[in-house]
Motif scaffolding. Structure first.
Motif, PDB file in Angstrom:
ATOM      1  N   GLU A  31      52.414 -11.886   3.892  1.00 41.18           N
ATOM      2  CA  GLU A  31      52.948 -10.764   4.783  1.00 41.18           C
ATOM      3  C   GLU A  31      52.308  -9.493   4.542  1.00 41.18           C
ATOM      4  N   THR A  32      51.354  -9.499   3.319  1.00 41.87           N
ATOM      5  CA  THR A  32      50.673  -8.196   3.127  1.00 41.87           C
ATOM      6  C   THR A  32      49.270  -8.279   3.542  1.00 41.87           C
ATOM      7  N   ALA A  33      48.599  -7.222   3.515  1.00 49.15           N
ATOM      8  CA  ALA A  33      47.219  -7.057   3.661  1.00 49.15           C
ATOM      9  C   ALA A  33      46.561  -6.405   2.593  1.00 49.15           C
ATOM     10  N   THR A  34      45.395  -6.910   1.736  1.00 51.46           N
ATOM     11  CA  THR A  34      44.591  -6.444   1.043  1.00 51.46           C
ATOM     12  C   THR A  34      43.300  -6.055   1.458  1.00 51.46           C
ATOM     13  N   LEU A  35      42.976  -4.892   1.439  1.00 57.15           N
ATOM     14  CA  LEU A  35      41.681  -4.282   2.027  1.00 57.15           C
ATOM     15  C   LEU A  35      40.967  -3.166   1.224  1.00 57.15           C
ATOM     16  N   GLY A  36      39.545  -3.073   1.639  1.00 59.29           N
ATOM     17  CA  GLY A  36      39.040  -2.228   0.843  1.00 59.29           C
ATOM     18  C   GLY A  36      37.435  -2.207   1.320  1.00 59.29           C
ATOM     19  N   VAL A  37      36.942  -0.985   0.632  1.00 54.94           N
ATOM     20  CA  VAL A  37      35.354  -0.834   0.712  1.00 54.94           C
ATOM     21  C   VAL A  37      34.801  -0.897  -0.296  1.00 54.94           C
ATOM     22  N   TRP A  38      33.595  -1.658  -0.372  1.00 56.60           N
ATOM     23  CA  TRP A  38      32.618  -1.857  -1.420  1.00 56.60           C
ATOM     24  C   TRP A  38      31.509  -1.291  -1.212  1.00 56.60           C
ATOM     25  N   VAL A  39      30.718  -0.454  -2.256  1.00 56.46           N
ATOM     26  CA  VAL A  39      29.463   0.118  -2.078  1.00 56.46           C
ATOM     27  C   VAL A  39      28.717  -0.181  -3.187  1.00 56.46           C
ATOM     28  N   ALA A  70      46.106  15.518  -2.159  1.00 58.14           N
ATOM     29  CA  ALA A  70      46.318  14.811  -2.911  1.00 58.14           C
ATOM     30  C   ALA A  70      47.743  14.225  -2.946  1.00 58.14           C
ATOM     31  N   ARG A  71      48.731  14.796  -2.875  1.00 61.70           N
ATOM     32  CA  ARG A  71      49.955  14.369  -2.677  1.00 61.70           C
ATOM     33  C   ARG A  71      50.145  13.642  -1.603  1.00 61.70           C
ATOM     34  N   ARG A  72      49.658  13.986  -0.522  1.00 58.51           N
ATOM     35  CA  ARG A  72      49.896  13.204   0.884  1.00 58.51           C
ATOM     36  C   ARG A  72      49.400  11.913   0.885  1.00 58.51           C
ATOM     37  N   ILE A  73      47.923  11.903   0.411  1.00 56.74           N
ATOM     38  CA  ILE A  73      47.294  10.697   0.158  1.00 56.74           C
ATOM     39  C   ILE A  73      48.283   9.437  -0.392  1.00 56.74           C
ATOM     40  N   ALA A  74      48.705   9.942  -1.574  1.00 58.71           N
ATOM     41  CA  ALA A  74      49.775   9.163  -2.447  1.00 58.71           C
ATOM     42  C   ALA A  74      51.000   8.710  -1.403  1.00 58.71           C
ATOM     43  N   GLU A  75      51.454   9.851  -0.873  1.00 60.48           N
ATOM     44  CA  GLU A  75      52.646   9.565  -0.032  1.00 60.48           C
ATOM     45  C   GLU A  75      52.378   8.693   1.029  1.00 60.48           C
ATOM     46  N   ASP A  76      51.295   8.688   1.699  1.00 57.14           N
ATOM     47  CA  ASP A  76      51.062   7.983   2.778  1.00 57.14           C
ATOM     48  C   ASP A  76      51.052   6.568   2.713  1.00 57.14           C
ATOM     49  N   ILE A  77      50.499   6.379   1.560  1.00 58.45           N
ATOM     50  CA  ILE A  77      50.509   4.903   1.168  1.00 58.45           C
ATOM     51  C   ILE A  77      51.619   4.369   0.464  1.00 58.45           C
ATOM     52  N   GLU A  78      52.347   5.199  -0.399  1.00 58.05           N
ATOM     53  CA  GLU A  78      53.441   4.835  -0.983  1.00 58.05           C
ATOM     54  C   GLU A  78      54.776   4.729  -0.053  1.00 58.05           C
ATOM     55  N   ASN A  79      54.782   5.504   0.956  1.00 55.94           N
ATOM     56  CA  ASN A  79      56.072   5.700   1.857  1.00 55.94           C
ATOM     57  C   ASN A  79      56.163   4.393   2.436  1.00 55.94           C
ATOM     58  N   VAL A  80      55.155   3.516   2.727  1.00 56.92           N
ATOM     59  CA  VAL A  80      54.988   2.232   3.408  1.00 56.92           C
ATOM     60  C   VAL A  80      55.180   1.083   2.409  1.00 56.92           C
ATOM     61  N   GLY A  81      55.277   1.422   1.025  1.00 59.00           N
ATOM     62  CA  GLY A  81      55.341   0.513   0.140  1.00 59.00           C
ATOM     63  C   GLY A  81      54.106   0.044  -0.328  1.00 59.00           C
ATOM     64  N   GLY A  82      53.129   0.668  -0.324  1.00 64.81           N
ATOM     65  CA  GLY A  82      51.589   0.323  -0.597  1.00 64.81           C
ATOM     66  C   GLY A  82      50.953   0.947  -1.969  1.00 64.81           C
ATOM     67  N   GLU A  83      49.940   0.492  -2.267  1.00 67.52           N
ATOM     68  CA  GLU A  83      49.267   0.957  -3.467  1.00 67.52           C
ATOM     69  C   GLU A  83      47.731   1.037  -3.401  1.00 67.52           C
ATOM     70  N   ILE A  84      47.176   1.880  -3.964  1.00 72.23           N
ATOM     71  CA  ILE A  84      45.638   2.359  -3.551  1.00 72.23           C
ATOM     72  C   ILE A  84      45.163   2.540  -4.853  1.00 72.23           C
ATOM     73  N   SER A  94      34.346   0.595  -5.642  1.00 73.27           N
ATOM     74  CA  SER A  94      35.294   0.150  -4.614  1.00 73.27           C
ATOM     75  C   SER A  94      36.293   0.962  -4.364  1.00 73.27           C
ATOM     76  N   TYR A  95      37.057   0.738  -3.221  1.00 70.55           N
ATOM     77  CA  TYR A  95      38.134   1.468  -2.893  1.00 70.55           C
ATOM     78  C   TYR A  95      38.968   0.767  -2.168  1.00 70.55           C
ATOM     79  N   THR A  96      40.305   0.460  -2.717  1.00 75.32           N
ATOM     80  CA  THR A  96      41.179  -0.712  -2.205  1.00 75.32           C
ATOM     81  C   THR A  96      42.547  -0.121  -2.191  1.00 75.32           C
ATOM     82  N   ALA A  97      43.272  -1.232  -1.117  1.00 77.38           N
ATOM     83  CA  ALA A  97      44.577  -0.602  -0.761  1.00 77.38           C
ATOM     84  C   ALA A  97      45.322  -1.926  -0.540  1.00 77.38           C
ATOM     85  N   ARG A  98      46.719  -1.986  -0.526  1.00 74.58           N
ATOM     86  CA  ARG A  98      47.392  -3.246  -0.279  1.00 74.58           C
ATOM     87  C   ARG A  98      48.909  -2.542   0.358  1.00 74.58           C
ATOM     88  N   VAL A  99      48.890  -3.154   1.540  1.00 72.34           N
ATOM     89  CA  VAL A  99      49.918  -2.833   2.256  1.00 72.34           C
ATOM     90  C   VAL A  99      50.475  -4.031   3.103  1.00 72.34           C
TER      91      VAL A  99
END
Length: 427
Positions: A31-39, A70-84, A94-99
């Motif tokens: 049900e979740t999506a794990t995604l990110g950018v690798w450089v 910085a606060r909003r970056i965290a809130e936008d992800i965590e308000n939907v239960g995600g993590e970054i 790498s820069y990753t998120a799970r939502v």
């Protein structure tokens, strides 16, 4: 078709006009999506005056953009239960998120925002540099971390690939926003970037969202990092500690080298588990160390083979004697049963890593950057199964014939000279 083959058949790959690669894999029942950018840019891409910059950029990724604090970056992800999260290594960042799957556009927008619109505010930059200095100080208080950094520095003396990822206080404190932007413009080019997603994902949705957020990065040719060259050497740090921490290294091989799998299996058989030769001789038979392991770290163009352990001052000379003798005996006499066990251990480790969406996107991104394709698990398993006893012995002999690296800290007065250690491996 096996479940693994069905999963890999679901992988879809596209390339944006600017050269950025997008790879997705829908996984039924997730049900979740794990995604990110690798450089394909890490600490080895830094110039001398940029030492530690890749790690600082990772820290600054979540400290504010033109659209988000910085606060909003965290809130936008965590308000939907995600993590970054983000991570820096020698060759990648790498820069990753799970939502939840329904929130992939939001996560992609946030990741795109931090990669293209970060402001690198002076106040946030000063604060984060201080955080990294605290991290640096904590590592200096950890003998195992200190010896590991010294090990890499001496194995690749005078080269960016051997420098500690964190940087040094004098370089960390010198960085400002202009240096960060210049590094990212030079190294964070679309051809060096892969966006990977797995879980509850739709390729078209991901592709559209990535095109919107990252498709505007201009195509450019990034410079290649300097060729890595193993040198060997030693660093001895005598300190008043209860134990001596020791790492002994030898030249390894690149993951592109034909002997890569044989070298990896030699490391596994020598010191990769409770049935390995080193564990049996050092821990179980002689009680010279609480734990000991052998490892092989491959890079794009070189590699490093190593053995690590901790022991008392009194037992240090005996430990080195047993290590060198055991390694020499293994190179001369790895048995079919040891090869079979090492093969099985490597296959389990590889397949277990592919059982999570995070493991699958990490594999996909790294292989696309290194090879331009995703290598099927069956192909890798076939390579592992094809390795012969003779090839493992030959890989071991080549490894032990190279100049050693020694890094040690603690009560190490009794540690043998480097030339004696080299002679013991070659005997």
């Amino acid at each position: 078709m096996s479940p693994l083959q069905r999963s890999e058949a679901a992988i879809r790959i596209s390339r944006l006009p600017n050269g950025l690669t997008v790879a997705t894999e829908g996984i039924p029942g997730v049900e979740t999506a794990t995604l990110g950018v690798w450089v394909a840019a890490g600490s080895r891409n830094e110039r001398e005056e940029e030492h530690g910059l890749s790690h600082l950029i990772e820290h600054m990724a979540f400290k504010g953009t033109e659209r988000r604090s910085a606060r909003r970056i965290a809130e936008d992800i965590e308000n939907v239960g995600g993590e970054i999260n983000a991570a820096t290594s020698t060759e990648f960042t790498s820069y990753t998120a799970r939502v939840l799957g329904q929130d992939i556009e939001l996560a992609i927008d946030v990741l795109g925002d931090i990669l293209t619109k970060s402001v690198f505010d002076a106040t946030e930059l000063a604060r984060e540099k201080n955080v990294i200095l605290q991290e640096y100080a904590s590592i200096e208080d950890s003998p195992d971390d200190v010896v590991a950094d010294a090990f890499m520095e001496k194995a690749f003396s005078g080269q960016a690939i051997g420098r500690p990822i964190l940087g040094r206080p004098e370089t960390i404190t010198s960085f400002e926003a202009g240096i960060i932007r210049a590094f990212m413009a030079r190294e964070y080019t679309p051809a060096r970037m892969v966006f990977a997603a797995a879980g509850q994902v739709d390729h078209g949705r991901v592709l559209d969202a990535v095109a919107t957020t990252l498709g505007g990065i201009p195509a450019a040719q990034a410079p290649e990092p300097a060729q890595g060259a193993y040198t060997g050497g030693e660093r001895r740090m005598r300190r008043k500690l209860e134990q001596a921490s020791l790492m002994i290294g030898l030249p390894g091989v690149s993951f592109r080298d034909p002997s890569y799998f044989a070298t990896h299996i030699f490391a596994q058989a020598l010191g990769g588990g409770l049935t390995s030769r080193l564990w049996h001789e050092v821990r179980e038979t002689r009680g010279l160390a609480y734990s000991i392991d052998a490892f092989h770290w491959p890079f794009t163009d070189c590699g490093l083979f190593g053995i690590g352990a901790g022991t008392s001052a009194a037992d240090l000379p005996a430990l080195v004697d047993v290590v060198t003798a055991t390694a020499r005996q293994a190179a001369q006499g790895i048995e079919p049963a040891e090869l079979a066990r090492a093969r099985a251990q490597l296959k389990v480790a590889m397949l277990a890593a592919l059982e999570t969406p995070g493991g699958r996107i990490d594999r996909a991104a790294r292989q696309l950057l290194a090879w331009g394709r995703i290598i099927p698990a069956e192909e890798t398993i076939a390579h592992v199964d094809a390795v012969t006893v003779e090839e493992v012995r030959a890989a071991g002999a080549r490894t032990l014939a190279g100049p050693p690296t020694v890094a040690a800290i603690g009560p190490i007065k009794g540690l043998q000279p480097l030339r004696d250690i080299a002679a013991a491996f070659a005997a």
